[in-house]
Design a protein around this motif. Sequence first.
Motif, PDB file in Angstrom:
ATOM      1  N   GLY A 198       1.199  -1.229   0.356  1.00  0.00           N
ATOM      2  CA  GLY A 198      -0.356  -0.224   0.243  1.00  0.00           C
ATOM      3  C   GLY A 198       0.957   1.804   0.032  1.00  0.00           C
ATOM      4  N   HIS A 199       0.080   2.293  -0.362  1.00  0.00           N
ATOM      5  CA  HIS A 199       0.514   3.717  -0.145  1.00  0.00           C
ATOM      6  C   HIS A 199       1.682   4.200   1.281  1.00  0.00           C
ATOM      7  N   LYS A 200       2.641   5.239   1.499  1.00  0.00           N
ATOM      8  CA  LYS A 200       3.273   5.121   2.592  1.00  0.00           C
ATOM      9  C   LYS A 200       3.313   3.842   3.339  1.00  0.00           C
ATOM     10  N   PHE A 203      -2.003   2.864   5.462  1.00  0.00           N
ATOM     11  CA  PHE A 203      -2.871   3.290   4.974  1.00  0.00           C
ATOM     12  C   PHE A 203      -3.264   4.996   5.367  1.00  0.00           C
ATOM     13  N   TYR A 204      -3.831   6.011   5.255  1.00  0.00           N
ATOM     14  CA  TYR A 204      -3.453   7.315   5.694  1.00  0.00           C
ATOM     15  C   TYR A 204      -4.123   7.897   6.826  1.00  0.00           C
ATOM     16  N   LEU A 205      -3.437   7.344   7.701  1.00  0.00           N
ATOM     17  CA  LEU A 205      -4.090   6.983   9.361  1.00  0.00           C
ATOM     18  C   LEU A 205      -4.224   9.160   9.431  1.00  0.00           C
ATOM     19  N   ASN A 210     -11.084  13.113  10.377  1.00  0.00           N
ATOM     20  CA  ASN A 210     -11.245  13.627   8.724  1.00  0.00           C
ATOM     21  C   ASN A 210     -12.232  13.365   9.079  1.00  0.00           C
ATOM     22  N   ARG A 211     -11.597  11.706   8.567  1.00  0.00           N
ATOM     23  CA  ARG A 211     -12.808  10.509   7.811  1.00  0.00           C
ATOM     24  C   ARG A 211     -13.999  10.556   9.024  1.00  0.00           C
ATOM     25  N   GLY A 212     -14.055  10.359   9.970  1.00  0.00           N
ATOM     26  CA  GLY A 212     -14.808  10.931  11.296  1.00  0.00           C
ATOM     27  C   GLY A 212     -16.058  11.527  11.533  1.00  0.00           C
ATOM     28  N   CYS A 226     -13.260  12.198  -4.129  1.00  0.00           N
ATOM     29  CA  CYS A 226     -12.146  11.624  -4.837  1.00  0.00           C
ATOM     30  C   CYS A 226     -11.098  11.782  -4.429  1.00  0.00           C
ATOM     31  N   PHE A 227      -9.742  11.016  -5.094  1.00  0.00           N
ATOM     32  CA  PHE A 227      -8.810  10.415  -4.783  1.00  0.00           C
ATOM     33  C   PHE A 227      -8.986   9.628  -3.835  1.00  0.00           C
ATOM     34  N   SER A 228      -9.986   8.285  -3.829  1.00  0.00           N
ATOM     35  CA  SER A 228     -10.410   7.596  -2.472  1.00  0.00           C
ATOM     36  C   SER A 228      -9.222   6.785  -1.707  1.00  0.00           C
ATOM     37  N   TYR A 229      -7.967   6.428  -2.825  1.00  0.00           N
ATOM     38  CA  TYR A 229      -7.700   5.104  -2.177  1.00  0.00           C
ATOM     39  C   TYR A 229      -8.378   4.555  -2.066  1.00  0.00           C
ATOM     40  N   THR A 230      -8.318   3.917  -0.877  1.00  0.00           N
ATOM     41  CA  THR A 230      -9.148   2.292  -1.095  1.00  0.00           C
ATOM     42  C   THR A 230     -10.526   2.682   0.201  1.00  0.00           C
ATOM     43  N   VAL A 248     -13.172   7.984  -6.444  1.00  0.00           N
ATOM     44  CA  VAL A 248     -12.211   7.795  -8.256  1.00  0.00           C
ATOM     45  C   VAL A 248     -10.902   7.773  -7.893  1.00  0.00           C
ATOM     46  N   ASP A 249     -10.378   7.187  -8.451  1.00  0.00           N
ATOM     47  CA  ASP A 249      -8.966   6.901  -8.119  1.00  0.00           C
ATOM     48  C   ASP A 249      -7.886   6.355  -9.051  1.00  0.00           C
ATOM     49  N   SER A 250      -7.045   6.638  -9.422  1.00  0.00           N
ATOM     50  CA  SER A 250      -6.015   5.681 -10.718  1.00  0.00           C
ATOM     51  C   SER A 250      -5.784   4.589 -10.330  1.00  0.00           C
ATOM     52  N   SER A 251      -5.375   3.945  -8.980  1.00  0.00           N
ATOM     53  CA  SER A 251      -5.350   2.750  -8.707  1.00  0.00           C
ATOM     54  C   SER A 251      -6.166   1.687  -8.824  1.00  0.00           C
ATOM     55  N   GLU A 276     -12.495   3.784 -11.991  1.00  0.00           N
ATOM     56  CA  GLU A 276     -10.520   3.945 -12.137  1.00  0.00           C
ATOM     57  C   GLU A 276     -10.570   4.982 -13.264  1.00  0.00           C
ATOM     58  N   GLY A 277      -9.751   5.762 -12.905  1.00  0.00           N
ATOM     59  CA  GLY A 277      -9.627   7.269 -13.754  1.00  0.00           C
ATOM     60  C   GLY A 277      -9.092   8.013 -13.313  1.00  0.00           C
ATOM     61  N   ASP A 278      -8.425   8.835 -14.230  1.00  0.00           N
ATOM     62  CA  ASP A 278      -7.712  10.751 -14.169  1.00  0.00           C
ATOM     63  C   ASP A 278      -8.824  11.336 -13.365  1.00  0.00           C
ATOM     64  N   ALA A 279      -8.766  11.713 -12.208  1.00  0.00           N
ATOM     65  CA  ALA A 279      -9.975  12.727 -11.176  1.00  0.00           C
ATOM     66  C   ALA A 279      -9.991  13.656 -11.909  1.00  0.00           C
ATOM     67  N   PHE A 280      -8.966  14.264 -12.508  1.00  0.00           N
ATOM     68  CA  PHE A 280      -9.206  15.646 -13.964  1.00  0.00           C
ATOM     69  C   PHE A 280     -10.510  15.502 -14.774  1.00  0.00           C
ATOM     70  N   LEU A 298     -12.240  16.074  -1.837  1.00  0.00           N
ATOM     71  CA  LEU A 298     -10.794  15.864  -3.010  1.00  0.00           C
ATOM     72  C   LEU A 298      -9.336  15.691  -1.653  1.00  0.00           C
ATOM     73  N   ASP A 299      -9.089  14.826  -1.904  1.00  0.00           N
ATOM     74  CA  ASP A 299      -7.831  14.463  -1.012  1.00  0.00           C
ATOM     75  C   ASP A 299      -6.555  14.207  -1.843  1.00  0.00           C
ATOM     76  N   PRO A 300      -6.106  15.258  -3.043  1.00  0.00           N
ATOM     77  CA  PRO A 300      -5.481  14.762  -3.827  1.00  0.00           C
ATOM     78  C   PRO A 300      -3.413  14.458  -3.371  1.00  0.00           C
ATOM     79  N   PRO A 301      -3.301  13.383  -4.158  1.00  0.00           N
ATOM     80  CA  PRO A 301      -2.022  13.175  -3.636  1.00  0.00           C
ATOM     81  C   PRO A 301      -0.861  14.666  -3.295  1.00  0.00           C
ATOM     82  N   LYS A 302       0.435  14.309  -3.149  1.00  0.00           N
ATOM     83  CA  LYS A 302       0.940  15.655  -3.098  1.00  0.00           C
ATOM     84  C   LYS A 302       1.657  15.828  -4.157  1.00  0.00           C
TER      85      LYS A 302
HETATM   86  N1  SAH Z   1      -8.121  10.192   1.230  1.00  0.00           N
HETATM   87  C1  SAH Z   1      -7.555   8.631   0.899  1.00  0.00           C
HETATM   88  C2  SAH Z   1      -5.529   9.005   0.990  1.00  0.00           C
HETATM   89  C3  SAH Z   1      -5.828   9.413  -0.058  1.00  0.00           C
HETATM   90  S1  SAH Z   1      -4.442   9.865  -1.322  1.00  0.00           S
HETATM   91  C4  SAH Z   1      -7.913   8.220   2.401  1.00  0.00           C
HETATM   92  O1  SAH Z   1      -8.819   8.302   3.077  1.00  0.00           O
HETATM   93  O2  SAH Z   1      -7.635   6.819   2.675  1.00  0.00           O
HETATM   94  C5  SAH Z   1      -4.513  10.397  -2.961  1.00  0.00           C
HETATM   95  C6  SAH Z   1      -5.071   9.013  -3.759  1.00  0.00           C
HETATM   96  O3  SAH Z   1      -5.080   9.970  -4.925  1.00  0.00           O
HETATM   97  C7  SAH Z   1      -4.065   7.511  -4.240  1.00  0.00           C
HETATM   98  O4  SAH Z   1      -4.650   6.388  -3.980  1.00  0.00           O
HETATM   99  C8  SAH Z   1      -3.375   7.680  -5.847  1.00  0.00           C
HETATM  100  O5  SAH Z   1      -3.621   6.444  -6.266  1.00  0.00           O
HETATM  101  C9  SAH Z   1      -4.933   9.266  -6.054  1.00  0.00           C
HETATM  102  N2  SAH Z   1      -4.768   9.608  -7.451  1.00  0.00           N
HETATM  103  C10 SAH Z   1      -3.180  10.133  -7.726  1.00  0.00           C
HETATM  104  N3  SAH Z   1      -3.122  10.875  -9.112  1.00  0.00           N
HETATM  105  C11 SAH Z   1      -4.875  11.350  -9.937  1.00  0.00           C
HETATM  106  C12 SAH Z   1      -5.716  11.162 -10.407  1.00  0.00           C
HETATM  107  N4  SAH Z   1      -4.800  11.902 -11.145  1.00  0.00           N
HETATM  108  N5  SAH Z   1      -6.444  10.911 -10.428  1.00  0.00           N
HETATM  109  C13 SAH Z   1      -7.434  10.263  -9.346  1.00  0.00           C
HETATM  110  N6  SAH Z   1      -6.004   9.229  -8.923  1.00  0.00           N
HETATM  111  C14 SAH Z   1      -5.171   9.878  -8.294  1.00  0.00           C
END
Ligand code: SAH
Length: 398
Positions: A198-200, A203-205, A210-212, A226-230, A248-251, A276-280, A298-302
């Motif tokens: 998994g990432h990191k 899990f995104y502890l 905030n999930r709560g 959006c950018f849902s991860y698992t 929505v997630d690209s993975s 599955e796909g690019d959020a944009f 909306l919880d995009p990656p860094k």
């Molecule tokens: N909110 C999640 C953590 C999100 S981490 C949680 O609570 O667990 C960011 C996620 O964005 C990752 O799963 C990554 O696969 C996804 N991601 C990265 N670039 C993306 C893109 N362009 N479109 C959709 N998802 C993307």
Amino acid sequence: MKAIILKRLRERSLLRRHPWIFSGAIASVEGKPKMGETVDIITAEGAVLARGAFSPESQITVRVWTFDPGEEISPEFFHGRLERAIESRRALMSGEGPCGVRLVNAESDGLPGLVVDRYGDYLVVQFLSAGADHWKGSIAEALSRLVPALGVYERSDADVREKEGLPKIAGVLAGNEPGDLVEIQEGRCRFLVDIKRGHKTGFYLDQRENRGMIAEFAREKQVLNCFSYTGGFGVAALQAGAARVTNVDSSANALELARLNAEVNRIDAARMENVEGDAFSLLRRWRDEGRTFDTIVLDPPKFAESQSQLLRASRGYKDVNLLAFKLLKPGGTLFTFSCSGLMTGELFQKIVADAALDAGREAQIIRRLTQASDHPTLLSFPEGTYLKGFICRTAANR
Ligand code: SAH
């Protein structure tokens, strides 16, 4: 004696107990310390101020272990620091079911470069600096004594290791190898964590609290995660009575785990859509189709890894927030985050404000969010705060 001598007047940040010494502040290195070894930190006038770990390949050449120049850096030192960090998380470990908790948050727990997360019966460790890596054996041993665990797994495969001149590695450090999925309990939700892939650390502890908070905005709602991860926010919303969640997630792997997470929570599969796909591009398409949601996360990656990427990152945040405002029903709620440390809260607020303006929506911030309490920030190390978020409520009529 192994030591670094600072240039004149370069001790100011140390006197404020900031734990990093950049290469530009160092006049000379004495005694030929090897990577990760402990050095005394000495001012140009000869005063010993602190002791830290030497990392010749990094811009951050020394990370301070202690501001007490008389303190020995030994296995006992690490046992003590680890014990203090773990003790401060006791309350988080006393809930029902297997916990998911960050036990050690690096610099902010006085252990630069060291991250320890607990997932049920397993510990996952990252040694992200030369100093932490140097003491790996003592740290693993102390952890085994302090936390009863079936196994300790190393995930030192983060990119930052390269800046320290360390190879990326992962594998069992002690005890058993964790299974493919380890289950944790978070509030009313169960989550399956993929410690090994998994990432990191799996899990995104940092988003736990905030999930709560999504429960309040979930009941009978159509939710876009959006950018849902698992599926973290999505599962939390469904457990709180959301009508339907679109993740929505690209993975593809992350979304498969989102599906399994719905299953372990006995959530009807029809209530969760995984795209599955690019959020944009997906959000753009849904905007054109006139699709809408009551609550959007909306919880995009860094987006910004360095100062030079900040402008481009800002455009990314602006675009995705603009699209989200377009997809929100009047009176809807947006949870929007940035986990880029370089993005200040002030700048992020401006970007979200611009996005709302361009989308022609009026919105209010009703809550400001940050990382969970097991990801503390040492007051003398403001860099420790990286996660910023807002809950925005849009006006009921456009
Ligand atoms: N909110 C999640 C953590 C999100 S981490 C949680 O609570 O667990 C960011 C996620 O964005 C990752 O799963 C990554 O696969 C996804 N991601 C990265 N670039 C993306 C893109 N362009 N479109 C959709 N998802 C993307």
